[in-house]
Design an enzyme around this catalytic site. Structure first.
Site, mmCIF file in Angstrom:
data_model
loop_
_atom_site.group_PDB
_atom_site.id
_atom_site.type_symbol
_atom_site.label_atom_id
_atom_site.label_comp_id
_atom_site.label_asym_id
_atom_site.label_seq_id
_atom_site.Cartn_x
_atom_site.Cartn_y
_atom_site.Cartn_z
ATOM 1 N N SER A 15 -56.881 -28.664 -69.356
ATOM 2 C CA SER A 15 -56.963 -29.737 -70.364
ATOM 3 C C SER A 15 -55.582 -30.335 -70.648
ATOM 4 C CB SER A 15 -57.624 -29.244 -71.652
ATOM 5 O OG SER A 15 -56.784 -28.375 -72.359
ATOM 6 N N ARG A 67 -43.872 -11.172 -55.707
ATOM 7 C CA ARG A 67 -43.716 -12.391 -56.513
ATOM 8 C C ARG A 67 -42.780 -13.386 -55.859
ATOM 9 N NH1 ARG A 67 -45.715 -11.938 -61.706
ATOM 10 N NH2 ARG A 67 -46.052 -9.817 -62.431
ATOM 11 N N ASN A 109 -42.832 -25.414 -70.052
ATOM 12 C CA ASN A 109 -44.084 -24.686 -70.332
ATOM 13 C C ASN A 109 -44.618 -25.081 -71.701
ATOM 14 O OD1 ASN A 109 -46.123 -22.637 -69.917
ATOM 15 N ND2 ASN A 109 -45.016 -21.330 -71.351
ATOM 16 N N HIS A 111 -46.858 -23.445 -74.825
ATOM 17 C CA HIS A 111 -47.328 -22.146 -75.308
ATOM 18 C C HIS A 111 -48.041 -22.333 -76.650
ATOM 19 C CE1 HIS A 111 -47.464 -17.827 -75.752
ATOM 20 N NE2 HIS A 111 -47.079 -17.989 -77.006
ATOM 21 N N ASP A 147 -41.889 -16.536 -72.106
ATOM 22 C CA ASP A 147 -41.873 -17.501 -73.216
ATOM 23 C C ASP A 147 -40.591 -17.409 -74.051
ATOM 24 O OD1 ASP A 147 -44.485 -18.370 -72.486
ATOM 25 O OD2 ASP A 147 -45.339 -16.670 -73.552
ATOM 26 N N GLU A 176 -51.316 -29.330 -78.764
ATOM 27 C CA GLU A 176 -50.647 -29.076 -77.480
ATOM 28 C C GLU A 176 -50.648 -30.340 -76.630
ATOM 29 O OE1 GLU A 176 -51.798 -25.696 -75.093
ATOM 30 O OE2 GLU A 176 -52.506 -24.642 -76.859
HETATM 31 C C1 GRF Z 1 -53.076 -23.590 -73.286
HETATM 32 O O1 GRF Z 1 -53.430 -23.038 -74.512
HETATM 33 C C2 GRF Z 1 -51.609 -23.406 -73.013
HETATM 34 O O2 GRF Z 1 -50.826 -23.479 -74.167
HETATM 35 C C3 GRF Z 1 -51.559 -22.010 -72.442
HETATM 36 O O3 GRF Z 1 -52.693 -21.918 -71.633
HETATM 37 C C4 GRF Z 1 -53.694 -22.809 -72.118
HETATM 38 C C5 GRF Z 1 -54.066 -23.711 -70.981
HETATM 39 O O4 GRF Z 1 -55.135 -24.569 -71.296
HETATM 40 N N1 GRF Z 1 -50.310 -21.784 -71.743
HETATM 41 P P1 GRF Z 1 -55.534 -25.740 -70.305
HETATM 42 O O5 GRF Z 1 -55.743 -25.085 -68.931
HETATM 43 O O6 GRF Z 1 -54.395 -26.717 -70.265
HETATM 44 O O7 GRF Z 1 -56.780 -26.324 -70.845
#
Ligand code: GRF
Length: 212
Positions: A15, A67, A109, A111, A147, A176
């Site tokens: 998303s 990794r 990133n 979070h 993070d 977000e």
């Molecule tokens: C989000 O909550 C992001 O903050 C976290 O993982 C989730 C990913 O959601 N790192 P989406 O795949 O972007 O819907």
């Protein structure tokens, strides 16, 4: 102004990726998503990318012995796509220096908590378990920790009396999407400058814009 060339790494729903694609389509974000890479073959975000005409790639971490070699394959794919910024949008792997040294201070990133509170997995459950009244989301640069990289932007989100994981996660997710797009747009418009801490200690600080 030249749009920034972005590669997006995902592991699932996508998303946040969709928010980026929508903002680009609406001319609200000066970026081009050059490639979307998932470490999971069935990540729904791969369809979202394909629907927007963005090239996709599946690179499974299990195909690699460690990794570092997985990260090497990611770097190769991102370089082939000529990206200059990498966005982790729900990418559930920890990156090694093999990756981070290839894109120094260029990996962003999102979070779902107000870092440094509640790093790692399921930040919303951590926030509910702790009983905080305010949580939120953070956009930050990625370093070798979980993070722990320099913070670019944050938004606070209230925790309501009757919240469960899903209601809280949905309220944070809305923010977000906005925060990630806004932050990328600030990077696209102004760039980023990293101020290293004095020798006496501290953390690097980031600011939008260039110059002293
Ligand atoms: C989000 O909550 C992001 O903050 C976290 O993982 C989730 C990913 O959601 N790192 P989406 O795949 O972007 O819907």
């Amino acid at each position: 102004m030249t749009p920034i060339d972005v590669g997006v790494l995902i592991s699932g729903r996508g998303s946040n990726l969709q928010a980026i694609l929508d903002a680009i389509a609406a001319d609200e974000l000066a970026a081009q998503v050059r490639v979307v890479i998932s470490n999971r073959p069935k990540a729904a975000g791969l369809q979202r990318a394909a629907a927007a005409g963005v090239p996709t790639q599946f690179i499974g971490h299990r195909q690699f012995p460690d990794r570092e070699s997985f990260d090497g394959a990611l770097v190769e794919a991102l370089r082939a796509a000529q990206v200059s910024w990498v966005v982790l949008a729900g990418f559930m792997r920890i990156l090694t220096p093999v990756f981070l040294d290839a894109f120094p201070n260029r990996v962003v990133n999102i979070h779902p908590a107000l870092l440094p509170a509640f790093p790692g997995v399921d930040a919303q459950t951590q926030a509910l378990a702790y009983g905080v009244r305010v949580t939120g989301c953070t956009v930050h640069l990625v370093n070798e920790g979980v993070d722990t990289g320099p913070i670019l932007a944050q938004v606070a989100v209230p925790v309501l009396q009757d919240d469960d994981h899903d209601s809280l996660a949905a309220r944070i997710l809305e923010q977000e999407h906005r925060l990630l797009v806004e932050t990328l747009q600030r990077i696209a418009l102004a760039g980023l400058t990293i101020d290293q801490p004095p020798e006496s200690g501290g953390r690097p600080k980031v600011r939008f814009g260039s110059g002293p």
